[in-house]
Design a protein around this motif. Structure first.
Motif, PDB file in Angstrom:
ATOM      1  N   CYS A  30       0.834  -1.201   0.000  1.00  0.00           N
ATOM      2  CA  CYS A  30       0.000   0.000   0.000  1.00  0.00           C
ATOM      3  C   CYS A  30       0.869   1.251   0.000  1.00  0.00           C
ATOM      4  N   ALA A  31       0.277   2.360  -0.435  1.00  0.00           N
ATOM      5  CA  ALA A  31       0.959   3.660  -0.417  1.00  0.00           C
ATOM      6  C   ALA A  31      -0.073   4.717  -0.041  1.00  0.00           C
ATOM      7  N   PRO A  32       0.294   5.628   0.853  1.00  0.00           N
ATOM      8  CA  PRO A  32      -0.675   6.603   1.348  1.00  0.00           C
ATOM      9  C   PRO A  32      -0.832   7.841   0.470  1.00  0.00           C
ATOM     10  N   HIS A  41       3.344  25.175  -3.183  1.00  0.00           N
ATOM     11  CA  HIS A  41       3.934  25.714  -4.412  1.00  0.00           C
ATOM     12  C   HIS A  41       5.371  26.185  -4.172  1.00  0.00           C
ATOM     13  N   THR A  42       6.027  25.506  -3.274  1.00  0.00           N
ATOM     14  CA  THR A  42       7.439  25.788  -3.011  1.00  0.00           C
ATOM     15  C   THR A  42       8.335  24.671  -3.526  1.00  0.00           C
ATOM     16  N   ASP A  43       7.782  23.471  -3.724  1.00  0.00           N
ATOM     17  CA  ASP A  43       8.663  22.336  -4.057  1.00  0.00           C
ATOM     18  C   ASP A  43       9.380  22.529  -5.387  1.00  0.00           C
ATOM     19  N   TYR A  44       8.669  23.067  -6.388  1.00  0.00           N
ATOM     20  CA  TYR A  44       9.329  23.251  -7.688  1.00  0.00           C
ATOM     21  C   TYR A  44      10.126  24.559  -7.740  1.00  0.00           C
ATOM     22  N   ASN A  45      10.238  25.223  -6.584  1.00  0.00           N
ATOM     23  CA  ASN A  45      11.108  26.400  -6.480  1.00  0.00           C
ATOM     24  C   ASN A  45      12.295  26.119  -5.568  1.00  0.00           C
ATOM     25  N   ASP A  46      12.652  24.841  -5.451  1.00  0.00           N
ATOM     26  CA  ASP A  46      13.782  24.407  -4.606  1.00  0.00           C
ATOM     27  C   ASP A  46      13.572  24.760  -3.137  1.00  0.00           C
ATOM     28  N   GLY A  47      12.325  24.875  -2.712  1.00  0.00           N
ATOM     29  CA  GLY A  47      12.028  25.357  -1.363  1.00  0.00           C
ATOM     30  C   GLY A  47      11.698  24.250  -0.376  1.00  0.00           C
ATOM     31  N   PHE A  48      10.965  24.636   0.682  1.00  0.00           N
ATOM     32  CA  PHE A  48      10.630  23.708   1.764  1.00  0.00           C
ATOM     33  C   PHE A  48       9.152  23.320   1.725  1.00  0.00           C
ATOM     34  N   VAL A  49       8.880  22.084   2.059  1.00  0.00           N
ATOM     35  CA  VAL A  49       7.492  21.624   2.212  1.00  0.00           C
ATOM     36  C   VAL A  49       7.389  20.863   3.532  1.00  0.00           C
ATOM     37  N   PHE A  50       6.148  20.713   3.996  1.00  0.00           N
ATOM     38  CA  PHE A  50       5.964  20.067   5.295  1.00  0.00           C
ATOM     39  C   PHE A  50       4.725  19.160   5.291  1.00  0.00           C
ATOM     40  N   PRO A  51       4.775  18.109   4.496  1.00  0.00           N
ATOM     41  CA  PRO A  51       3.610  17.219   4.388  1.00  0.00           C
ATOM     42  C   PRO A  51       3.653  16.075   5.406  1.00  0.00           C
ATOM     43  N   MET A  52       2.542  15.404   5.541  1.00  0.00           N
ATOM     44  CA  MET A  52       2.510  14.139   6.297  1.00  0.00           C
ATOM     45  C   MET A  52       1.694  13.125   5.504  1.00  0.00           C
ATOM     46  N   ALA A  53       2.021  11.857   5.687  1.00  0.00           N
ATOM     47  CA  ALA A  53       1.276  10.793   5.008  1.00  0.00           C
ATOM     48  C   ALA A  53      -0.046  10.567   5.746  1.00  0.00           C
ATOM     49  N   LEU A  54      -1.093  10.320   4.991  1.00  0.00           N
ATOM     50  CA  LEU A  54      -2.415  10.083   5.574  1.00  0.00           C
ATOM     51  C   LEU A  54      -2.564   8.633   6.020  1.00  0.00           C
ATOM     52  N   ASP A  55      -3.565   8.407   6.856  1.00  0.00           N
ATOM     53  CA  ASP A  55      -3.911   7.024   7.196  1.00  0.00           C
ATOM     54  C   ASP A  55      -4.873   6.451   6.149  1.00  0.00           C
ATOM     55  N   ARG A  56      -4.917   7.057   5.000  1.00  0.00           N
ATOM     56  CA  ARG A  56      -5.726   6.551   3.881  1.00  0.00           C
ATOM     57  C   ARG A  56      -4.785   6.128   2.766  1.00  0.00           C
ATOM     58  N   VAL A  57      -5.018   4.985   2.221  1.00  0.00           N
ATOM     59  CA  VAL A  57      -4.020   4.393   1.324  1.00  0.00           C
ATOM     60  C   VAL A  57      -4.633   3.796   0.061  1.00  0.00           C
ATOM     61  N   SER A 182       4.668  10.111   0.062  1.00  0.00           N
ATOM     62  CA  SER A 182       3.978   8.827  -0.033  1.00  0.00           C
ATOM     63  C   SER A 182       4.961   7.677   0.198  1.00  0.00           C
ATOM     64  N   VAL A 183       6.214   7.884  -0.201  1.00  0.00           N
ATOM     65  CA  VAL A 183       7.240   6.860   0.037  1.00  0.00           C
ATOM     66  C   VAL A 183       7.788   6.968   1.466  1.00  0.00           C
ATOM     67  N   MET A 184       8.055   8.191   1.912  1.00  0.00           N
ATOM     68  CA  MET A 184       8.883   8.404   3.115  1.00  0.00           C
ATOM     69  C   MET A 184       8.113   8.662   4.401  1.00  0.00           C
ATOM     70  N   GLY A 185       6.792   8.720   4.334  1.00  0.00           N
ATOM     71  CA  GLY A 185       6.006   9.039   5.532  1.00  0.00           C
ATOM     72  C   GLY A 185       6.408   8.180   6.717  1.00  0.00           C
ATOM     73  N   PRO A 384      -0.707  11.430  11.246  1.00  0.00           N
ATOM     74  CA  PRO A 384       0.466  11.157  10.421  1.00  0.00           C
ATOM     75  C   PRO A 384       0.791   9.665  10.425  1.00  0.00           C
ATOM     76  N   SER A 385       0.932   9.113   9.237  1.00  0.00           N
ATOM     77  CA  SER A 385       1.028   7.657   9.110  1.00  0.00           C
ATOM     78  C   SER A 385       2.274   7.254   8.332  1.00  0.00           C
ATOM     79  N   ALA A 386       2.455   5.968   8.219  1.00  0.00           N
ATOM     80  CA  ALA A 386       3.651   5.439   7.560  1.00  0.00           C
ATOM     81  C   ALA A 386       3.535   5.576   6.040  1.00  0.00           C
ATOM     82  N   GLY A 387       4.675   5.601   5.389  1.00  0.00           N
ATOM     83  CA  GLY A 387       4.722   5.657   3.932  1.00  0.00           C
ATOM     84  C   GLY A 387       4.497   4.287   3.307  1.00  0.00           C
TER      85      GLY A 387
END
Ligand code: GLA
Length: 393
Positions: A30-32, A41-57, A182-185, A384-387
């Protein structure tokens, strides 16, 4: 999908064509999906993001084949898609299969696939809602194919392969965030990711009273892909303009507000605004991570509201339904903060709040959102869940 009915489902959908099929026990992976807490809209500007993986997969049960055919039955679409992985994977219908085709092709190019698979796919990530159901599908497909082939791939490479799939098969020029989380959560953690060098820090969200509520506008405006590309172009133009004065500038990541201000003259005012968002959002994202580490939810929440304002006014990627939901959250005493999450133009908001406030926010959304939009919102509390992972093999 539970173990009991997987065999039954395989018999039902794949019994017709025994040549090439095996009777091996299916592997289940599975993958979340993800929700981005801040850093939009910072990821494609070499910036910072702060996501978490969902418990939905997205879950895939897959059985190795002896040939190179891939057959995927989608339980959401109630439809079979079929392709082969010996030569370049065809970009063909049905449309939903493009994510799987792209993921398969990315692995094929790396020489990782000798066998196809029969696969059943199910997802409880809401589709097309800005929660990265497509990244979950790509990552789950790639992991299923790797597993039936007895191969592994480093997590960063896996995320990049799936981002490539999104670009080249789904036609969406996305950044790295969705596939990466989705991979690294990691259970109990959100991920502070530097999209320039992919260095990262798992930040615990350990306060037992804290809740994360996601509310879906249940609208998806058709603009998404075109506007996304347009924003990327505007960011590129901003960098070109800035680099004339500051040759060290390679991306908006390298720019301060003072630098931007110093080249304002002669700059398209719209491009100036877009750049303002990216620069301030990067700062908010690292500030947010610092606030979280101190369990300072008030500051974290304020940064979320500021992020929403910036996405709405400076970056121009919100929409009325998202704004309505954020204002509803703001009207409920005790909610720390809320903002649109993901690419925008519909999809979801994410809000941060103490546990005891959850019923109040839910009641406000259930009552006020239909009044103001004639639509119903669907909402859920998540953690926040596993990747991506192999569940059984
Ligand atoms: C979409 C893209 C991501 C990211 C967000 C905006 O989800 O897939 O790469 O750019 O939009 O933050």
């Amino acid at each position: 999908m539970n173990n009991m009915n997987i065999d039954q489902l395989f018999n039902q959908h794949f019994a017709d064509s025994p040549a090439g099929a095996t009777t091996e026990k299916p592997v289940v992976v599975c993958a979340p999906g993800r929700v981005n807490l801040i850093g939009e809209h910072t990821d494609y500007n070499d910036g910072f993001v702060f996501p978490m993986a969902l418990d939905r997969v997205t879950t895939i049960a897959a059985r190795r084949r002896t040939d190179t055919r891939v057959r995927i039955f989608s339980m959401m679409q109630d439809q079979m898609a079929e392709f082969t992985v010996d030569l370049e994977v065809a970009k063909a219908a049905p449309k939903w299969s493009l994510y799987a085709r792209g993921a398969a092709e990315a692995l094929r190019q790396r020489g990782l696939i000798a066998h196809g698979m029969d696969a059943l796919i199910h997802s409880d990530v809401p589709l097309g809602s800005g929660l990265s159901s497509s990244a979950a599908f790509e990552v789950a497909t790639a992991l299923a194919l790797l597993t039936v082939n007895g191969r592994t791939l480093d997590g960063v490479e896996l995320a990049k392969a799936c981002q490539w799939a999104e670009h080249h098969y789904a036609g969406m020029p996305c950044g790295i965030m969705d596939q990466f989380i989705s991979v690294m959560g990691q259970e109990g953690h959100a991920l502070l990711l530097d999209c320039r060098d992919l260095s990262r820090r798992q930040v615990p969200l350990s306060d037992p009273n804290l809740r994360i509520l996601v509310a879906n506008t249940n609208v998806k405006h058709e603009l998404v892909q075109g506007e996304y590309q347009a924003r990327r172009n505007q960011c590129r133009r901003a960098v070109e303009h800035l680099a004339k004065r500051y040759p060290q500038v390679k991306a908006l990541r390298d720019v301060t507000l003072d630098m931007l201000e110093s080249v304002r003259l002669g700059m398209d005012p719209m491009v100036f605004l877009r750049a303002t968002h990216v620069i301030t959002e990067n700062k908010r994202t690292t500030d947010f991570a610092a606030a979280l580490e101190k369990n300072d939810w008030i500051t974290a929440g304020r940064l979320m509201y500021e992020s929403h304002r910036s996405l709405r006014d400076d970056y121009g990627v919100s929409c009325r339904e998202l704004d309505v939901l954020v204002e509803i959250a703001r009207s409920v005493p005790g909610v720390y903060g809320a903002r649109m999450t993901g690419g925008g133009f519909g999809g979801c908001i994410v809000s941060l709040l103490p546990e005891k406030v959850v019923p109040l926010l839910e009641a406000a959304i259930a009552k006020d959102y239909p009044l103001q939009t004639n639509l119903k919102s669907t909402y859920f509390v998540t953690r926040p869940s596993a990747g991506a992972r192999v569940i059984s093999r």
